[in-house]
Design a protein around this motif. Structure first.
Motif, mmCIF file in Angstrom:
data_model
loop_
_atom_site.group_PDB
_atom_site.id
_atom_site.type_symbol
_atom_site.label_atom_id
_atom_site.label_comp_id
_atom_site.label_asym_id
_atom_site.label_seq_id
_atom_site.Cartn_x
_atom_site.Cartn_y
_atom_site.Cartn_z
ATOM 1 N N ALA A 19 1.096 -2.134 -0.011
ATOM 2 C CA ALA A 19 0.272 0.078 -0.335
ATOM 3 C C ALA A 19 0.852 1.543 -0.286
ATOM 4 O O ALA A 19 0.545 1.913 -0.464
ATOM 5 N N LEU A 20 1.873 1.262 0.779
ATOM 6 C CA LEU A 20 2.693 2.428 0.535
ATOM 7 C C LEU A 20 3.436 2.248 -0.370
ATOM 8 O O LEU A 20 3.762 3.899 -0.878
ATOM 9 N N ALA A 21 4.209 2.052 -1.152
ATOM 10 C CA ALA A 21 4.843 1.638 -2.729
ATOM 11 C C ALA A 21 3.320 2.089 -3.316
ATOM 12 O O ALA A 21 4.222 2.457 -3.701
ATOM 13 N N THR A 22 2.624 1.814 -3.556
ATOM 14 C CA THR A 22 1.744 2.057 -4.379
ATOM 15 C C THR A 22 1.284 4.134 -4.022
ATOM 16 O O THR A 22 1.089 4.340 -5.392
ATOM 17 N N TRP A 23 1.608 3.723 -3.081
ATOM 18 C CA TRP A 23 0.210 5.580 -2.900
ATOM 19 C C TRP A 23 1.792 6.377 -2.772
ATOM 20 O O TRP A 23 1.413 7.041 -3.621
ATOM 21 N N VAL A 24 3.615 6.171 -2.428
ATOM 22 C CA VAL A 24 4.353 6.984 -3.608
ATOM 23 C C VAL A 24 4.634 7.018 -5.118
ATOM 24 O O VAL A 24 4.287 8.224 -5.860
ATOM 25 N N VAL A 25 4.422 5.843 -5.658
ATOM 26 C CA VAL A 25 4.037 5.488 -6.965
ATOM 27 C C VAL A 25 3.144 6.412 -7.718
ATOM 28 O O VAL A 25 3.271 7.386 -8.642
ATOM 29 N N LEU A 59 -7.870 1.460 1.478
ATOM 30 C CA LEU A 59 -8.660 -0.617 1.876
ATOM 31 C C LEU A 59 -7.544 -0.928 1.261
ATOM 32 O O LEU A 59 -8.053 -2.189 1.549
ATOM 33 N N GLU A 60 -6.768 -0.906 0.486
ATOM 34 C CA GLU A 60 -6.041 -2.056 -0.223
ATOM 35 C C GLU A 60 -5.484 -2.722 1.307
ATOM 36 O O GLU A 60 -5.123 -4.299 1.397
ATOM 37 N N LEU A 61 -5.191 -2.385 2.571
ATOM 38 C CA LEU A 61 -5.117 -2.756 4.155
ATOM 39 C C LEU A 61 -6.004 -4.030 3.934
ATOM 40 O O LEU A 61 -5.444 -4.664 5.268
ATOM 41 N N LEU A 62 -6.685 -3.250 3.677
ATOM 42 C CA LEU A 62 -7.670 -4.591 4.151
ATOM 43 C C LEU A 62 -8.504 -5.747 2.864
ATOM 44 O O LEU A 62 -9.115 -7.035 3.522
ATOM 45 N N ARG A 63 -7.686 -5.198 2.259
ATOM 46 C CA ARG A 63 -8.875 -6.025 0.684
ATOM 47 C C ARG A 63 -8.115 -7.667 1.275
ATOM 48 O O ARG A 63 -9.229 -8.555 0.416
ATOM 49 N N ARG A 64 -7.194 -7.964 2.025
ATOM 50 C CA ARG A 64 -7.149 -9.547 2.243
ATOM 51 C C ARG A 64 -8.371 -10.234 3.148
ATOM 52 O O ARG A 64 -8.426 -11.423 2.957
ATOM 53 N N TRP A 65 -8.649 -9.658 4.233
ATOM 54 C CA TRP A 65 -9.701 -9.901 5.422
ATOM 55 C C TRP A 65 -10.769 -9.615 5.588
ATOM 56 O O TRP A 65 -11.825 -10.070 5.658
ATOM 57 N N VAL A 66 -11.423 -7.981 4.256
ATOM 58 C CA VAL A 66 -12.231 -7.562 4.785
ATOM 59 C C VAL A 66 -13.345 -8.195 3.102
ATOM 60 O O VAL A 66 -12.946 -7.092 2.189
ATOM 61 N N PRO A 67 -13.901 -8.665 3.326
ATOM 62 C CA PRO A 67 -14.890 -8.969 1.795
ATOM 63 C C PRO A 67 -15.838 -7.877 0.843
ATOM 64 O O PRO A 67 -15.906 -7.943 0.075
ATOM 65 N N GLY A 68 -16.395 -6.627 1.504
ATOM 66 C CA GLY A 68 -16.258 -5.774 1.510
ATOM 67 C C GLY A 68 -15.770 -4.600 0.244
ATOM 68 O O GLY A 68 -16.045 -3.486 1.117
ATOM 69 N N ALA A 69 -14.163 -5.160 0.635
ATOM 70 C CA ALA A 69 -13.029 -3.399 1.171
ATOM 71 C C ALA A 69 -13.411 -3.632 -0.482
ATOM 72 O O ALA A 69 -13.218 -2.698 -1.939
ATOM 73 N N LEU A 70 -13.907 -4.633 -1.829
ATOM 74 C CA LEU A 70 -14.135 -4.841 -3.404
ATOM 75 C C LEU A 70 -14.934 -3.669 -3.215
ATOM 76 O O LEU A 70 -14.666 -2.688 -4.488
ATOM 77 N N LEU A 71 -16.856 -3.289 -2.739
ATOM 78 C CA LEU A 71 -17.298 -2.936 -2.997
ATOM 79 C C LEU A 71 -17.081 -1.161 -2.771
ATOM 80 O O LEU A 71 -17.293 -0.493 -3.673
ATOM 81 N N LEU A 72 -16.586 -0.857 -1.756
ATOM 82 C CA LEU A 72 -15.826 0.590 -1.084
ATOM 83 C C LEU A 72 -14.746 0.590 -2.296
ATOM 84 O O LEU A 72 -15.213 1.933 -2.860
#
Length: 396
Positions: A19-25, A59-72
């Protein structure tokens, strides 16, 4: 950070680094102004784009654990498309598609595959119906669809390989468990066999010792008593040697240990001498050629059956009773017969537990043979037939 070091981290730390690397890029892309997918359509200031970027990276911090992350994430994508689609948001959104397919439930994974397939048909139909220049619309659709299809296909493939690996590990675990159960069964069977051996050996020697000792106490001839006592000592030494060998086998699990050779019919004379010292008149007839080796298992089985039968004869036959031992090898069968007279009534000490007869039958069954035991005329007959194959030199 290298890929191997990243994979060595816990899952939540991997997500934080990504997530941090993605934000920087993403910040660098927005700062350079190359984020526009549609050049003439961009109505949002940079700070709004950075806000979208920050929300998606969070939200990337939650993508593996929270099913609703895709909807957000889909809601953020919809806002971005309304303001004018930007490259960082679209690229990051593909990671949510990948994560939902790979880490979601099986049902979610199947739904994602169906959605990806349906999106192909929907987008192509939409651009053909709404596009003013259909060639340009089709090219735009073809350029956009990989952002949906590729992450879903990739994640589905990885998930399939992971499921296959899990199934293989489960199968390997089951095979290991079966192998362990087989090993335990083999150990139990071997211990049962050794218990029978120990019973036959020790019971035979101790019975002979008890009978010969009783006979020695009633003898008035010193020389004859000395002969009987010598046989008692020989039986005692043999019993101790057999017991030491058995204990050595029990202690030598997984290690090499010196053990005594298994008893063979060639050593039948020792049993006969011991029975004669007990006061029996033993007659032996054998057609077995000592120069022709018998299968080891059959040879040992025949010896143990003869040993047990002579032990029983010493218990049940009268003093000076006749015992006939007949061993023949014909038509691929080794036949062992032991016939003895029976006291009337039988002596009190002759009543046993029946374990010896059961052991003889089990030994014969173990090598594919048969054993019968019962009254025969005025005496008792033990008869075993053990398959060994035709004698060498016999015409087939």
């Amino acid at each position: 950070m290298s890929i191997p070091r990243l994979r060595a981290l816990p899952a939540w730390q991997q997500d934080a680094v990504i997530a941090l690397a993605t934000w920087v890029v993403g910040v660098l892309v927005y700062a350079s102004g190359i984020h526009r997918l549609v050049t003439a359509y961009d109505h949002a200031p940079v700070w709004v784009r950075l806000l979208e970027l920050t929300a998606l990276c969070g939200l990337e911090l939650l993508r593996r654990w929270v099913p609703g992350a895709l909807l957000l994430a889909t809601a953020v994508l919809a806002v971005d498309i309304g303001l004018g689609p930007s490259l960082p948001v679209v690229v990051i959104y593909t990671d949510f598609l990948y994560a939902a397919t790979l880490y979601g439930s099986r049902r979610t994974s199947r739904v994602m595959i169906g959605v990806a397939a349906l999106s192909v048909v929907t987008v192509l139909a939409g651009v053909l119906l709404l596009g003013q220049e259909w060639r340009t619309a089709v090219l735009a659709a073809v350029g956009t669809l990989p952002f949906v299809l590729t992450p879903v296909w990739w994640a589905a493939n990885i998930r399939q390989q992971r499921d296959i690996a899990d199934a293989e590990r489960a199968n390997a675990g089951q095979l290991a468990k079966i192998a362990e159960l087989d090993r335990r069964a083999a150990v139990a069977a071997e211990r049962g066999r050794m218990a029978r051996d120990l019973h036959d050996v020790i019971a035979g020697h101790l019975s002979a010792i008890a009978i010969q000792s009783e006979a020695a106490l009633s003898l008035s001839d010193p020389q004859l008593a000395k002969t009987v006592l010598a046989s008692v000592r020989a039986n005692s030494v043999s019993a101790l040697a057999e017991m030491r060998a058995m204990i050595g086998l029990l202690k030598a699990e997984g290690t090499s240990a010196e053990t005594t050779a298994p008893a063979r019919l060639a050593e039948l004379s020792r049993l006969v001498e011991s029975a004669r010292a007990s006061g029996l008149a033993v007659k032996v007839e054998s057609t077995v050629d000592k120069k022709v080796p018998l299968p080891t298992a059959v040879d040992l089985t025949a010896y143990r059956i003869a040993q047990e039968a002579l032990t029983n004869a010493a218990k049940h036959a009268p003093d000076g009773g006749q015992v006939d031992v007949d061993i023949r090898h014909f038509d691929g069968i080794l036949e062992v017969q032991v016939r003895n007279e029976v006291s009337h009534p039988p002596p009190e000490a002759a009543h046993g537990s029946g374990t010896g007869l059961l052991n003889m039958r089990e030994r014969a069954d173990a090598v594919g043979g048969t054993l019968t035991a019962g009254p025969s005329g005025e005496g008792w007959l033990v008869r075993a037939e053990l398959p060994v194959g035709p004698p060498e030199g016999t015409a087939r």
